[in-house]
Design a protein around this motif. Structure first.
Motif, PDB file in Angstrom:
ATOM      1  N   LEU A  59      -3.658   4.696   3.396  1.00  0.00           N
ATOM      2  CA  LEU A  59      -3.418   4.485   1.974  1.00  0.00           C
ATOM      3  C   LEU A  59      -3.976   3.135   1.552  1.00  0.00           C
ATOM      4  CD1 LEU A  59       0.292   5.715   1.661  1.00  0.00           C
ATOM      5  CD2 LEU A  59      -1.799   6.992   1.186  1.00  0.00           C
ATOM      6  N   LYS A  60      -4.190   2.990   0.276  1.00  0.00           N
ATOM      7  CA  LYS A  60      -4.677   1.708  -0.234  1.00  0.00           C
ATOM      8  C   LYS A  60      -3.594   0.641  -0.046  1.00  0.00           C
ATOM      9  CE  LYS A  60      -5.612   3.554  -4.237  1.00  0.00           C
ATOM     10  NZ  LYS A  60      -6.056   3.736  -5.648  1.00  0.00           N
ATOM     11  N   TRP A  61      -4.078  -0.583   0.239  1.00  0.00           N
ATOM     12  CA  TRP A  61      -3.137  -1.679   0.475  1.00  0.00           C
ATOM     13  C   TRP A  61      -2.306  -2.000  -0.763  1.00  0.00           C
ATOM     14  CZ3 TRP A  61      -1.829  -3.334   5.066  1.00  0.00           C
ATOM     15  CH2 TRP A  61      -2.725  -3.191   6.130  1.00  0.00           C
ATOM     16  N   VAL A  62      -2.858  -1.698  -1.920  1.00  0.00           N
ATOM     17  CA  VAL A  62      -2.131  -2.024  -3.141  1.00  0.00           C
ATOM     18  C   VAL A  62      -0.830  -1.232  -3.231  1.00  0.00           C
ATOM     19  CG1 VAL A  62      -3.327  -0.287  -4.546  1.00  0.00           C
ATOM     20  CG2 VAL A  62      -2.404  -2.329  -5.626  1.00  0.00           C
ATOM     21  N   ILE A  63      -0.791  -0.079  -2.594  1.00  0.00           N
ATOM     22  CA  ILE A  63       0.441   0.723  -2.615  1.00  0.00           C
ATOM     23  C   ILE A  63       1.531   0.027  -1.815  1.00  0.00           C
ATOM     24  CG2 ILE A  63       1.444   2.924  -1.905  1.00  0.00           C
ATOM     25  CD1 ILE A  63      -1.254   4.208  -2.516  1.00  0.00           C
ATOM     26  N   LEU A  64       1.189  -0.464  -0.634  1.00  0.00           N
ATOM     27  CA  LEU A  64       2.176  -1.229   0.136  1.00  0.00           C
ATOM     28  C   LEU A  64       2.610  -2.476  -0.621  1.00  0.00           C
ATOM     29  CD1 LEU A  64       0.743  -1.028   3.773  1.00  0.00           C
ATOM     30  CD2 LEU A  64       2.565   0.340   2.740  1.00  0.00           C
ATOM     31  N   LEU A  65       1.640  -3.118  -1.276  1.00  0.00           N
ATOM     32  CA  LEU A  65       1.974  -4.307  -2.065  1.00  0.00           C
ATOM     33  C   LEU A  65       2.974  -3.966  -3.160  1.00  0.00           C
ATOM     34  CD1 LEU A  65       1.531  -7.229  -3.027  1.00  0.00           C
ATOM     35  CD2 LEU A  65      -0.486  -6.413  -4.288  1.00  0.00           C
ATOM     36  N   GLN A  66       2.744  -2.872  -3.852  1.00  0.00           N
ATOM     37  CA  GLN A  66       3.646  -2.498  -4.949  1.00  0.00           C
ATOM     38  C   GLN A  66       5.016  -2.079  -4.433  1.00  0.00           C
ATOM     39  OE1 GLN A  66       1.281   0.468  -6.875  1.00  0.00           O
ATOM     40  NE2 GLN A  66      -0.049  -1.019  -7.890  1.00  0.00           N
ATOM     41  N   ILE A  67       5.053  -1.452  -3.278  1.00  0.00           N
ATOM     42  CA  ILE A  67       6.355  -1.088  -2.687  1.00  0.00           C
ATOM     43  C   ILE A  67       7.175  -2.343  -2.422  1.00  0.00           C
ATOM     44  CG2 ILE A  67       7.471  -0.097  -0.666  1.00  0.00           C
ATOM     45  CD1 ILE A  67       5.135   1.869  -0.468  1.00  0.00           C
ATOM     46  N   ILE A  68       6.531  -3.346  -1.834  1.00  0.00           N
ATOM     47  CA  ILE A  68       7.259  -4.577  -1.494  1.00  0.00           C
ATOM     48  C   ILE A  68       7.587  -5.372  -2.757  1.00  0.00           C
ATOM     49  CG2 ILE A  68       7.120  -6.723  -0.189  1.00  0.00           C
ATOM     50  CD1 ILE A  68       5.292  -5.301   1.783  1.00  0.00           C
ATOM     51  N   GLN A  69       6.679  -5.411  -3.721  1.00  0.00           N
ATOM     52  CA  GLN A  69       6.956  -6.122  -4.975  1.00  0.00           C
ATOM     53  C   GLN A  69       8.167  -5.541  -5.688  1.00  0.00           C
ATOM     54  OE1 GLN A  69       3.153  -5.783  -6.956  1.00  0.00           O
ATOM     55  NE2 GLN A  69       2.578  -7.894  -6.473  1.00  0.00           N
ATOM     56  N   LYS A  70       8.256  -4.218  -5.753  1.00  0.00           N
ATOM     57  CA  LYS A  70       9.391  -3.595  -6.422  1.00  0.00           C
ATOM     58  C   LYS A  70      10.678  -3.802  -5.636  1.00  0.00           C
ATOM     59  CE  LYS A  70       6.590  -0.120  -8.783  1.00  0.00           C
ATOM     60  NZ  LYS A  70       6.888  -0.586 -10.149  1.00  0.00           N
TER      61      LYS A  70
END
Length: 1409
Positions: free
Chosen positions: A707-718
């Protein structure tokens, strides 16, 4: 002469016109002698002495006050303003008795000037009145009735500063408890003044029509009219209640006047506003009087309800509500259907005409006072009312203003709730009204708000939630009259209509995304109003009408109730109870909308429907909703159906099934840029999971996917933004799967960025770096998001990347990676408490420090990166300092950085710029260490000690300094040595790196200065002070080394400039350091090592004006260090100390044994030579002349140079002695000594020195000028000045001729001229002087060789010769310096022809060179 009683004027001239006018006026009106203007015409307020006898009364007023009062009568605004200000000042400064004399005349002046047209005059009047009150106090009482009416008007002045000044004066005169009594005392006079202004006065009576313009007259009249109305209102509010009855009779006469009621229609808004304010006051304080005048009051107020002026509107609506509440039969005095309601509908349809915030909050109490008879037919009445409000909301002015639209929506919902709670008529009629309000009003309003983005953030959805809570409470309460059933039906109708409306918005392919998000937001608010973000509400009070029995009772009494909001606990309990009833209806609505949305997503790939679905699931994440979504996906192919069956068999939870069947597919779509809403769906899935392990498995599987790294980033940000979401993913965050993936990410990013060609886009790299920064810097409850082990490994990767970046060339595009690493590290250092407890963190900090401490040529980093790196490591050091304060732990960073700095300064690999950067970085580090409270001294002291070289290292640094410094002090005689080998000789002219000693001393001195400046000398003991003195002494040693160099290279000059810029100077040390201890340290070094330390000591003593007593026995036995110390101290000794030292040295020399002479006598002789004349001791060097002149390879040996100078000086001294010897002296000399000197010694010496001069000048013609050349050439040249003419003519120089040169001179003489003449241009001045003396001796020999040739010259040849000579460039250059030489030549010749010939000869020789 004239009568005694005649008015006297200056110069006995005729009285002024004003004086004569006053006299005539007094005679005509029969006024008693006194002051004209008081009690006469209103337009005359002059203070003018009247007829005979006025002097006695006039004497009661001070002369200065009389002058000021006269000025107040002037028409000029500036004159009146200055006079009033002067009057106030005089009241403040003069005695009370003097001021009291003005009181009889003040009321008349005040009553007139307080109404002046100029607002500055009115303000100054009230300020002066305050000063008068403060001075006279209770003596003002007799005059209160005559001024109180105007005083009250002044307090209502439309110019706020003037009104404030009048109120302040009133408060100074009366305490707040006495103010009602004062007004009651003067109430009749006040009413008289106010009634006169309201009923009698006109613009022409208040101002003189002949002198005041019409515009100014009208403005003054309208202002006084407004102030009078407001003053009457103020009187009502301040008078005691018992005094109000006594005013009714006089007020009846006021209310009976038609002129008074016309003020409600006045064309000036301020007058209308003041009139309605007064009407409110009448209703509030004199209700019975108002009821009696109801036929006038009600039309005046209610028929003006459409007044849209911003000044009038607040007062108008206040008056309308007061009238409705005070007068029971108010509506019987107006035609509501034709006169009031149509105007109200117009105002509502136009959105309040920009005054919605004023008008709409009054609608609820207004319609509550509309009788049922007027509201017939009720259905049409309420339809018109609410439709008008909705129409007004659609106006552009209301839509564009948040406050306007919020006021309209709030009023709509309040009125709707009020109507719903009323029993208006029969059940059928009431049901029709309810349906109309739901179907035709509330739902259309909601639909309009959903369509208009500017209204979506308004209060409507919150108002609907509150309304539903009220209806749900009614529906739950069982009652005999069927109220519960009514509200249950009402709720059912609302939810049905709401569903239909939402479906209309959703069930379309081109659905508006903003409208869909607004629907989801509305449903979220309806679900839980407390969790949603409410708009700002400035109102702390809410109007509501009581329930049935109380509402009937209040309807009879015509009163409405204002109640405070319930407490938070009551509201929450009420809402929780109502939410239970609402849950099912909301869930049904959400399921329908979700089902509709998934169809569009699956069939039409609608992005806006997918976002809408995400928003729904974010608020309503239940298994039922996911089950509905799965049902819509059943229509699939056989392969997909089998896959679905397999997933359903493996996962029972419908949310997990939805994840595998739909969400993962959406997450893998590369074309999708915005994935926030997909992550929200993921959290909805996680929220429906049964256990923490199940959620962790799901997230681990997603992490392993591509998956794109931005998805992991958004999971952790939320997760970081919400504790609820964090609890869902906490197990995954601490797990190994995510940790290993992040470590791999850090490694990939670092290696990818440090390659010469960056292969990834900047955007994707930015997202990945942001992810790393987030997991490193974000801490929850002092714990990192991911495991501590993985944090350390990531930091290690960053540190390794920076180390490689430092070694790469400019070709490697390191800027993006280094920049990102800086941002990650800075965030990590600044946000994570105790982050530097990890060794990897300190290693990273050390690497960043290294990059900041090196110049950009070495790191190839840009200015921006250097700035970022500096900010990063300063942030890290700041965190380190706070950590060291709280925990007593040694810092690896401080230890490593100190050793690295120490190695840098000792490596001799730094230039000035590199050293400057290093010092700056270390200074920044020390400044941070100094901020550590309680530990600053220990930290700084330990750091300086680690950087300081030890004794052996200092000795190596001393040895690395070039010995070139020795030439200058040796040749100047400031230092003496008897050894043959003086060490390595290294030329500094081409060096580009600073010696290590200079770097070490400069850096350490800067550190020491920081310690001294901040008062931090760790321990304050002798050992610590000794270390500081040693460092300062080493810097002085470096500076002395540079000073002793003959021609310091530019590098060293730049180094000195750097020290000055950094304030590392003698003066700074003198200010901050203890010079006594420092002097002792330097003296000890001088005595031990001598040489440059001795010169340093002499410099120090000279600069700081210090000296010490010298005892020769202290320096015995003599060593080289003690010898140099004594030699450098000689200039600081007094005469007695010098003599004592000489005697001691001579005694020591005479008592030495034969075997000791090889060591001791030379040293003692050197000391003696420093103090005694050298005539008797230089004879021993005469035998060395031949060796010196023959062995040219020894010229550059310092001791040989000294020997050559001494030998030449000896020859000069002997030559001078024998030439100047008198006959008496010669008789005492040995026989034949003079002849031996002239025939043997002198001839031999000069035959050696003349070739030596030519040889040395020839060898050093193109070399740089040095102290050696100056000293040796000076000594040789001085010795040659004593050469005789015969010795010159019999020289042994090699022959030198010029091709084509015409000469009559002998060969030897021509050779001598050809050899010496060019030396006149030699750059060393001593050579020029010596050559001048030798040529001067040859001049008498030249004319005899040119006599015959000069006789043949004629006049024309003479002029041509002169012309050519004087315009010769050589002559011009030579003439300036040697004009005296030519003058002396002229004396030797009989004619100018001979002189010209000589000059031409010399010039030809010089030009040929």
């Amino acid at each position: 002469m004239g009568g005694k009683n005649k008015q006297r004027t200056k110069g006995n001239v005729r009285p002024s016109s004003s004086g004569r006018a006053a006299e005539l006026l007094a005679k005509e009106r029969g006024t008693v002698p006194g002051f004209i203007g008081f009690g006469t015409s209103q337009s005359d307020l002059g203070y003018v002495p009247a007829v005979q006898g006025a002097e006695e009364i006039d004497s009661l007023v001070d002369a200065d006050f009389r002058m000021v009062l006269r000025k107040l009568s002037k028409r000029d605004i500036t004159t009146k303003l200055k006079a009033m200000q002067e009057f106030g000042t005089m009241c403040k400064e003069r005695e009370a008795e003097v001021v009291k004399g003005v009181l009889p005349y003040w009321p008349r002046i005040y009553c007139k000037i307080s109404l002046d047209h100029d607002r500055r005059v009115r303000e100054a009047t009230q300020q002066s009145f305050e000063q008068l009150i403060l001075k006279v106090k209770k003596h003002l009482a007799p005059y209160l009735k005559s001024i109180m009416g105007y005083w009250l008007i002044a307090q209502c002045d439309i110019y706020s500063p003037a009104a404030s000044a009048a109120k302040v004066a009133f408060e100074k005169a009366f305490p707040s408890s006495k103010q009602p009594e004062a007004l009651a005392f003067c109430k009749d006079e006040i009413l008289n003044v106010l009634q006169d202004h309201l009923l009698k006065e006109t613009p022409d009576t208040l101002s003189d029509p002949q002198t005041v313009p019409e515009e100014e007259r009208e403005a003054k009249f309208f202002r006084i009219l407004t102030c009078s109305l407001l003053a009457l209102k103020k009187l009502f509010s301040m008078l005691p209640k018992k005094e109000m009855r006594s005013l009714e009779e006089k007020l009846m006469s006021l209310l009976s006047q038609n002129k008074f009621w016309k003020y409600g229609k006045h064309n000036i808004p301020q007058v209308r506003s003041a009139f309605f304010e007064l009407a409110s006051a009448f209703c509030q304080y004199l209700p019975e009087l108002v009821k009696a005048e109801a036929p006038r009051v009600c039309p005046a107020v209610l028929l003006s309800i459409d007044d849209s002026d911003a000044v009038v509107c607040p007062a108008l609506w206040e008056a309308a509500l007061y009238a409705l509440a005070t007068i029971e039969d108010c509506w019987s005095h107006v035609n509501a259907r034709k006169g009031v309601l149509p105007k109200l509908w117009t105002v509502l349809r136009e959105g309040g005409r920009g005054l919605a915030t004023v008008i709409y909050p009054n609608l609820l109490p207004f319609i509550s006072k509309v009788p049922l008879g007027i509201a017939e037919p009720k259905l049409d009445y309420f339809r018109t009312f609410f439709s008008s409000i909705i129409q007004g909301l659609s106006s552009e002015r209301a839509v564009s203003s948040h406050s306007e639209s919020s006021a309209i929506i709030t009023a709509f919902m309040e009125c709707l709730r009020f109507v719903m709670l009323q029993k208006i008529g029969e059940d059928d009629e009431q049901r029709q009204i309810h349906q109309m309000l739901i179907f035709d009003q509330l739902i259309p309003l909601t639909d309009a708000v959903l369509k208009e983005p500017r209204l979506q953030n308004g209060p409507l959805f919150y108002q609907i939630a509150e309304t539903l809570s009220s209806w749900e409470a009614k529906a739950e309460l069982s009652s005999d009259d069927g109220t519960d059933e009514t509200f249950q039906k009402l709720l059912s109708n609302f939810w049905d209509c709401l569903l239909k409306m939402c479906v209309l918005h959703v069930d379309t392919l081109d659905a508006d995304e903003k409208s869909l998000l607004a629907i989801s937001g509305m449903l979220e608010i309806l679900q839980n109003p407390n969790n949603a973000t409410k708009p700002n509400n400035r109102k702390s009070l809410k109007i509501r009408f009581t329930d049935e029995d109380e509402s009937e009772k209040n309807a009879e009494n015509g009163k409405f109730t204002e109640v405070k909001n319930n407490s938070d606990s009551e509201i929450q309990a009420e809402q929780q109870h109502s939410l239970h009833l609402r849950k099912e209806a909301l869930e049904n609505l959400v399921c329908n909308l979700a089902e509709l949305s998934i169809v569009y997503v699956n069939e039409q790939k609608s992005e806006q429907h997918l976002k809408f679905l995400s928003a729904l699931l974010n608020s309503f994440s239940s298994k039922r909703v996911f089950h509905v979504l799965l049902e819509q996906g059943n229509s699939a192919s056989c392969a997909q159906a089998k896959s679905q069956e397999k997933i359903k068999a493996h996962h029972e939870n419908p949310s997990v099934q939805f994840l595998h069947l739909n969400l993962i597919t959406w997450l893998k779509e590369d074309w999708r840029k915005d994935t926030h809403f997909l992550v929200d769906i993921l959290y909805s899935v996680l929220n429906c999971c049964n256990s923490r392990d199940e959620r962790k498995i799901i997230l681990d599987d997603l992490t392993k996917m591509d998956l794109k790294w931005v998805i992991l980033l958004q999971i952790i940000q939320k997760a970081c933004s919400s504790t609820t979401k964090l609890s869902l993913v906490s197990g995954w965050l601490k797990g190994d799967t995510l940790g290993e993936r992040l470590v791999m990410l850090a490694d990939d990013l670092c290696h990818l960025g440090l390659k010469p060609i960056v292969a990834s886009s900047e955007t994707s790299s930015s997202e990945r770096w942001t992810l790393l920064s987030l997991v490193l810097s974000q801490h929850i409850k002092n714990e990192s998001l991911i495991g501590e082990t993985f944090v350390e490994r990531i930091i290690d990767k960053l540190q390794a990347a920076l180390s490689k970046a430092r070694d790469l060339s400019e070709a490697g595009n390191t800027e993006p990676s280094v920049s990102f690493i800086c941002e990650v590290a800075s965030s990590f250092f600044s946000s994570v408490k105790g982050c530097l407890l990890m060794p990897s963190s300190e290693d990273l900090l050390f690497t960043i420090f290294q990059l900041c401490a090196q110049r950009q040529d070495a790191t190839h980093l840009t200015d921006l990166l250097i700035c970022k790196l500096k900010h990063t490591w300063m942030s890290g050091v700041n965190s380190l300092v706070h950590q060291l304060q709280s925990m007593q732990k040694q810092s690896t960073f401080l230890h490593k950085s100190a050793l690295w700095v120490k190695n840098q300064i000792q490596s001799s690999s730094l230039d000035v710029k590199s050293l400057q950067v290093l010092i700056s970085a270390v200074s920044d580090l020390l400044s941070k260490l100094l901020e550590a409270e309680g530990l600053s001294g220990h930290l700084v002291g330990a750091y300086v000690e680690r950087v300081t070289p030890n004794k052996t290292e200092w000795e190596k640094l001393h040895e690395s300094l070039s010995t070139e410094w020795m030439h200058k002090p040796l040749l100047e005689g400031r230092l003496s040595m008897n050894c043959e080998h003086l060490g390595s000789y290294v030329k500094l002219c081409g060096t580009t790196k600073l010696p290590g000693h200079l770097c070490a001393s400069a850096l350490l001195s800067k550190m020491v200065l920081s310690m001294l400046k901040n008062g931090i000398v760790h321990g304050y003991d002798d050992a610590e002070r000794k270390k500081i003195d040693n460092i300062i002494a080493e810097l002085l040693y470096s500076l002395q080394w540079i000073e002793e160099l003959e021609n310091p290279p530019y590098l060293l000059l730049e180094y000195l400039h750097m020290l000055e810029e950094m304030h590392i100077t003698y003066e700074k040390f003198k200010t901050l350091s203890n010079t006594t201890n420092l002097q002792q340290t330097i003296c000890d070094r001088s005595e031990e090592h001598g040489r440059l330390w001795s010169l340093t000591m002499a410099k120090f003593l000279g600069l700081f004006h210090s000296w010490c007593c010298v005892c020769v026995y202290r320096f015995l036995p003599l060593t080289e260090g003690r010898l140099h110390t004594l030699q450098c101290l000689s200039s600081f000794l007094i005469e007695e100390e010098k003599k004592e030292l000489v005697f001691d040295c001579v005694a020591k020399l005479m008592t030495c044994m034969q075997t000791e002479l090889s060591t001791t006598d030379v040293k003692v002789q050197i000391i003696l030579n420093s103090f005694l004349s050298a005539h008797s001791s230089k004879m021993v060097f005469a035998a060395g002349f031949c060796t010196t002149s023959e062995n040219h390879s020894l010229y550059h040996v310092p001791l040989v140079q000294i020997f050559a100078c001494a030998s030449c000086d000896l020859a000069s001294a002997l030559s001078a002695y024998f030439e100047a010897a008198a006959s008496e002296t010669i008789e005492n000399l040995p026989v034949n000594l003079i002849s031996e000197w002239k025939e043997f010694f002198s001839e031999g010496i000069h035959n050696l020195l003349l070739p030596l001069l030519v040889k040395v000048t020839g060898e050093t013609k193109n070399a740089s000028e040095t102290a050696f050349q100056n000293s040796v050439l000076t000594s040789v040249g001085e010795a040659l000045t004593y050469i005789s003419k015969d010795q010159l003519l019999n020289h042994k120089l090699p022959a030198k001729f010029v091709a084509g040169q015409k000469t009559n001179l002998p060969d030897k003489l021509q050779t001598l001229l050809n050899t010496l003449s060019p030396l006149l241009f030699f750059r060393a001045r001593p050579v020029q002087i010596s050559v001048y003396h030798m040529l001067y001796k040859l001049m008498p020999e030249l004319p005899k060789f040119d006599d015959e040739d000069l006789k043949s010259y004629g006049d024309e040849e003479e002029e041509s010769a002169l012309y050519g000579f004087f315009f010769c460039p050589v002559f011009h250059y030579y003439f300036v310096s040697f004009f005296d030489f030519y003058l002396r030549i002229l004396v030797l010749y009989d004619s100018r022809y001979q002189c010209i010939k000589l000059m031409l000869v010399l010039t030809n020789i010089l030009c040929s060179e």
